[in-house]
Design an enzyme around this catalytic site. Structure first.
Site, mmCIF file in Angstrom:
data_model
loop_
_atom_site.group_PDB
_atom_site.id
_atom_site.type_symbol
_atom_site.label_atom_id
_atom_site.label_comp_id
_atom_site.label_asym_id
_atom_site.label_seq_id
_atom_site.Cartn_x
_atom_site.Cartn_y
_atom_site.Cartn_z
ATOM 1 N N HIS A 121 0.819 -1.214 0.000
ATOM 2 C CA HIS A 121 0.000 0.000 0.000
ATOM 3 C C HIS A 121 0.851 1.261 0.000
ATOM 4 C CE1 HIS A 121 -2.787 -3.091 1.528
ATOM 5 N NE2 HIS A 121 -3.678 -2.425 0.831
HETATM 6 S S1 FES Z 1 2.245 -0.827 3.164
HETATM 7 FE FE1 FES Z 1 0.907 -2.466 3.605
HETATM 8 S S2 FES Z 1 2.139 -3.991 4.539
HETATM 9 FE FE2 FES Z 1 3.467 -2.365 4.056
#
Ligand code: FES
Length: 156
Positions: A121
Protein backbone atom coordinates in the site's frame (compact mmCIF):
# COMPACT_ATOMS: atom_id res chain seq x y z
CA UNK A 1 8.95 -52.76 38.82
CA UNK A 2 6.92 -49.79 40.03
CA UNK A 3 10.02 -47.59 40.34
CA UNK A 4 11.24 -48.53 36.86
CA UNK A 5 7.84 -47.82 35.40
CA UNK A 6 7.76 -44.37 37.02
CA UNK A 7 11.23 -43.58 35.65
CA UNK A 8 10.23 -44.50 32.13
CA UNK A 9 7.08 -42.44 32.35
CA UNK A 10 8.98 -39.32 33.44
CA UNK A 11 11.35 -39.16 30.45
CA UNK A 12 8.85 -38.09 27.79
CA UNK A 13 7.37 -35.50 30.14
CA UNK A 14 10.75 -33.85 30.81
CA UNK A 15 11.59 -34.07 27.12
CA UNK A 16 8.46 -32.24 26.18
CA UNK A 17 9.44 -29.33 28.44
CA UNK A 18 12.70 -28.73 26.57
CA UNK A 19 12.51 -26.53 23.50
CA UNK A 20 13.39 -28.33 20.29
CA UNK A 21 16.97 -27.88 19.13
CA UNK A 22 15.90 -25.84 16.10
CA UNK A 23 13.92 -23.50 18.37
CA UNK A 24 16.99 -22.94 20.53
CA UNK A 25 19.11 -22.31 17.45
CA UNK A 26 16.75 -19.56 16.31
CA UNK A 27 16.52 -17.84 19.69
CA UNK A 28 19.54 -15.79 18.75
CA UNK A 29 21.54 -15.41 15.59
CA UNK A 30 25.04 -14.10 15.00
CA UNK A 31 25.79 -11.97 11.97
CA UNK A 32 29.23 -11.51 10.44
CA UNK A 33 29.32 -7.83 9.52
CA UNK A 34 32.62 -8.11 7.65
CA UNK A 35 30.76 -9.66 4.73
CA UNK A 36 28.57 -6.56 4.22
CA UNK A 37 30.31 -3.77 2.28
CA UNK A 38 29.43 -0.11 2.89
CA UNK A 39 26.14 0.69 1.19
CA UNK A 40 24.92 -2.90 1.16
CA UNK A 41 22.51 -4.88 3.28
CA UNK A 42 21.99 -8.42 4.41
CA UNK A 43 18.82 -10.19 5.48
CA UNK A 44 19.01 -12.81 8.21
CA UNK A 45 16.18 -14.85 9.66
CA UNK A 46 15.59 -14.57 13.37
CA UNK A 47 12.67 -16.17 15.18
CA UNK A 48 10.92 -16.64 11.86
CA UNK A 49 11.24 -13.01 10.81
CA UNK A 50 13.59 -11.29 8.39
CA UNK A 51 16.03 -8.89 10.00
CA UNK A 52 17.59 -6.19 7.84
CA UNK A 53 21.22 -5.34 8.57
CA UNK A 54 22.38 -2.32 6.60
CA UNK A 55 25.91 -0.98 6.42
CA UNK A 56 25.03 2.66 5.99
CA UNK A 57 27.00 5.15 3.94
CA UNK A 58 28.07 8.49 5.47
CA UNK A 59 25.34 10.15 3.37
CA UNK A 60 22.65 7.80 4.68
CA UNK A 61 23.78 8.42 8.26
CA UNK A 62 23.79 12.18 7.72
CA UNK A 63 20.33 12.26 6.19
CA UNK A 64 18.95 10.07 8.99
CA UNK A 65 20.49 12.28 11.68
CA UNK A 66 19.33 15.55 10.11
CA UNK A 67 15.62 14.74 10.19
CA UNK A 68 13.52 16.94 12.46
CA UNK A 69 12.15 14.28 14.81
CA UNK A 70 9.09 16.39 15.64
CA UNK A 71 7.86 15.97 12.07
CA UNK A 72 7.84 12.16 12.27
CA UNK A 73 4.75 10.00 12.63
CA UNK A 74 6.61 7.74 15.05
CA UNK A 75 9.11 10.21 16.52
CA UNK A 76 12.45 8.58 17.18
CA UNK A 77 15.90 10.03 16.71
CA UNK A 78 18.36 8.08 14.62
CA UNK A 79 20.76 7.77 17.53
CA UNK A 80 18.06 6.00 19.54
CA UNK A 81 17.73 3.39 16.80
CA UNK A 82 21.37 2.41 16.34
CA UNK A 83 24.24 1.29 18.51
CA UNK A 84 26.82 2.36 15.93
CA UNK A 85 25.80 4.87 13.25
CA UNK A 86 27.14 2.82 10.35
CA UNK A 87 25.00 -0.20 11.25
CA UNK A 88 21.21 -0.16 11.17
CA UNK A 89 19.48 -3.33 12.35
CA UNK A 90 15.71 -3.58 12.01
CA UNK A 91 13.04 -6.22 11.72
CA UNK A 92 12.11 -6.32 8.05
CA UNK A 93 8.37 -6.42 8.53
CA UNK A 94 6.21 -3.49 7.48
CA UNK A 95 4.18 -2.16 10.39
CA UNK A 96 1.10 -1.78 8.21
CA UNK A 97 0.06 -5.33 7.38
CA UNK A 98 3.27 -7.24 7.77
CA UNK A 99 4.73 -7.41 4.27
CA UNK A 100 8.49 -7.48 3.78
CA UNK A 101 9.50 -4.08 2.37
CA UNK A 102 11.80 -3.79 -0.65
CA UNK A 103 15.15 -2.06 -0.41
CA UNK A 104 17.66 -4.69 0.56
CA UNK A 105 19.13 -4.94 -2.94
CA UNK A 106 20.68 -2.11 -4.96
CA UNK A 107 18.15 -2.80 -7.69
CA UNK A 108 15.16 -2.57 -5.34
CA UNK A 109 13.09 0.58 -4.96
CA UNK A 110 14.13 2.45 -1.81
CA UNK A 111 11.14 4.75 -1.54
CA UNK A 112 11.17 8.54 -1.41
CA UNK A 113 13.42 8.66 1.65
CA UNK A 114 16.30 6.38 0.72
CA UNK A 115 15.38 3.40 2.86
CA UNK A 116 12.74 0.81 2.08
CA UNK A 117 9.51 0.78 0.15
CA UNK A 118 6.57 -1.49 0.87
CA UNK A 119 4.61 -1.85 -2.35
CA UNK A 120 1.47 -3.38 -0.89
CA UNK A 121 0.00 0.00 0.00
CA UNK A 122 2.97 2.27 -0.50
CA UNK A 123 4.77 2.80 2.78
CA UNK A 124 8.09 4.61 2.57
CA UNK A 125 10.79 4.18 5.23
CA UNK A 126 13.92 6.31 5.54
CA UNK A 127 17.54 5.30 6.03
CA UNK A 128 16.84 4.86 9.74
CA UNK A 129 13.87 2.56 9.01
CA UNK A 130 11.41 5.21 10.16
CA UNK A 131 8.02 5.50 8.53
CA UNK A 132 7.85 8.69 6.45
CA UNK A 133 4.93 8.24 4.06
CA UNK A 134 2.10 5.78 3.47
CA UNK A 135 -0.20 3.88 5.80
CA UNK A 136 2.25 2.13 8.14
CA UNK A 137 1.83 3.54 11.65
CA UNK A 138 5.22 2.74 13.13
CA UNK A 139 8.91 2.60 12.32
CA UNK A 140 10.52 -0.71 11.46
CA UNK A 141 11.17 -2.29 14.85
CA UNK A 142 14.70 -2.55 16.18
CA UNK A 143 15.37 -5.99 17.72
CA UNK A 144 17.56 -6.42 20.77
CA UNK A 145 21.14 -7.10 19.72
CA UNK A 146 24.69 -6.65 20.96
CA UNK A 147 28.07 -6.17 19.35
CA UNK A 148 30.19 -9.20 20.26
CA UNK A 149 33.17 -7.77 18.36
CA UNK A 150 33.61 -4.91 15.90
CA UNK A 151 32.48 -7.25 13.13
CA UNK A 152 29.94 -9.53 14.80
CA UNK A 153 26.55 -8.89 16.30
CA UNK A 154 24.25 -11.25 18.08
CA UNK A 155 20.54 -10.65 17.59
CA UNK A 156 18.28 -11.90 20.35
S1 FES B 1 2.24 -0.83 3.16
FE1 FES B 1 0.91 -2.47 3.61
S2 FES B 1 2.14 -3.99 4.54
FE2 FES B 1 3.47 -2.37 4.06
Amino acid sequence: MGAVGAGVAIVPMVDSLNPAADTLALASVEVDLSSIPVGESKTVMWRGKPVFVRHRTPEQIKSAEEVDVSTLRDPQSDKDRVKRPEWLVTIGVCTHLGCVPLGQKDTDPHGDFGGWFCPCHGSHYDSSGRIRKGPAPLNLAVPSYVFLTDTTIRIG
